[in-house]
Motif scaffolding. Structure first.
Motif, short mmCIF file in Angstrom:
data_model
loop_
_atom_site.label_atom_id
_atom_site.label_comp_id
_atom_site.label_asym_id
_atom_site.label_seq_id
_atom_site.Cartn_x
_atom_site.Cartn_y
_atom_site.Cartn_z
N LEU A 10 0.98 -1.22 0.02
CA LEU A 10 0.04 -0.02 0.05
C LEU A 10 0.81 1.24 0.02
O LEU A 10 0.57 2.21 -0.81
N GLU A 11 1.90 1.27 0.76
CA GLU A 11 2.68 2.32 0.76
C GLU A 11 3.58 2.46 -0.48
O GLU A 11 3.64 3.81 -0.91
N ALA A 12 3.91 1.50 -1.12
CA ALA A 12 4.44 1.56 -2.39
C ALA A 12 3.64 1.96 -3.48
O ALA A 12 3.90 2.89 -4.36
N GLY A 13 2.52 1.47 -3.38
CA GLY A 13 1.42 1.95 -4.28
C GLY A 13 1.10 3.39 -4.19
O GLY A 13 0.89 4.17 -5.41
N ARG A 14 1.10 4.08 -3.09
CA ARG A 14 0.89 5.41 -2.93
C ARG A 14 2.20 6.20 -3.84
O ARG A 14 1.76 7.26 -4.31
N ALA A 15 3.21 5.79 -3.60
CA ALA A 15 4.36 6.70 -4.23
C ALA A 15 4.18 6.22 -5.84
O ALA A 15 4.40 7.31 -6.37
N ILE A 16 3.82 5.21 -6.28
CA ILE A 16 3.88 5.03 -7.51
C ILE A 16 2.69 5.92 -7.95
O ILE A 16 2.78 6.40 -9.11
#
Length: 265
Positions: A10-16
């Motif tokens: 989820l945190e990586a998805g936010r950055a993406i």
């Protein structure tokens, strides 16, 4: 373990998504595949979560491998990470790109998560239990639903890669009398099998283990299977083969259920 995977994805998805909305420059890796700051930042985030919670487990991550960072995983459990599967879809503003994290034990993908941040959905699975997650605009899980592969219908629906289809795929469909086929990018193909929306995914072009492990884990947890062309389960941690790159997959077929005996080409 899935809790860590979920938080990291989820945190990586936010950055993406931030990069997806704002745009970015593109570089080309040695294998001529594209890489962006979104790939790199997502991998940094995921590795930080895994190293914090499981410091003893080595990680094989796509961008780290490209940079020459390849820990020894022979005979060990390990993680496989593709921080942004479907970079070309991402660059073309298609929404099928995914974040992929998997745990492999004895060559088998035991647990995994596939998160499609632009679509607001994720799929996770571990040891016989799989879920589909709905994710809101704040990158929070708002719904969880158990998923399972469907009983093989009289007329199967096949899935093929959006960008990497091949003549062998057509031959496979003909041999198995499959007339319906849909093309889709990234590891979401495994997830559509897992939730009972399709039945078979044959792959005859190059994939690496980080491309497939998370989706394969979800599929197996939902009752599906992934086998090589000799009918054996696809295994992970493949290194030391003189004829191929480490962590490269052979041709395989994923099924929404138990794999039938395959006819040889």
């Amino acid at each position: 373990m899935l809790r860590t995977f979920e938080q990291a994805a989820l945190e990586a998805g936010r950055a993406i998504i931030e990069v997806f909305c704002n745009g970015c420059q593109v570089e080309m890796k040695a294998d001529a595949s594209p890489v962006t700051i979104a790939d790199q930042e997502a991998e940094r985030i995921i590795l930080a979560h895994l190293e914090r919670d499981f410091p003893e487990i080595p990680v094989i991550a796509e961008e780290s491998v490209a940079a020459g960072k390849v820990p020894d995983v022979a005979g060990k459990p390990f993680f496989l990470v593709d921080p942004l599967d479907g970079t070309r879809e991402f660059l073309d503003k298609r929404q099928e790109f995914t974040v992929n994290i998997a745990y492999v034990e004895n060559g088998i993908p035991i647990a995994g998560i596939v998160y499609a941040p632009a679509l607001g959905i994720a799929f996770s699975g571990e040891r016989g239990s799989a879920e589909k997650l709905a994710i809101d605009e704040n990158f929070a899980v708002v719904e969880r639903k158990q998923i399972r592969v469907r009983k093989q219908p009289a007329e199967s629906l096949a899935l093929a890669s959006f960008r990497h289809d091949s003549p062998e795929t057509g031959l496979f469909l003909t041999r198995h009398a499959i007339s319906k086929c849909s093309n889709i990018g990234s590891s979401l193909k495994f997830c559509l099998l897992a939730e009972g929306k399709a039945d078979v995914y044959p792959r005859f072009t190059r994939t690496m283990e980080w491309d497939t492990a998370a989706g394969d884990a979800v599929l197996r947890a939902a009752g599906g299977s992934t086998v090589t062309m000799d009918g054996q389960p696809l295994i992970y941690g493949k290194t030391g083969a003189a004829a191929d790159f480490d962590f490269a997959n052979p041709n395989f077929v994923s099924w929404g259920g138990t794999a039938p005996v395959l006819e040889q080409a």
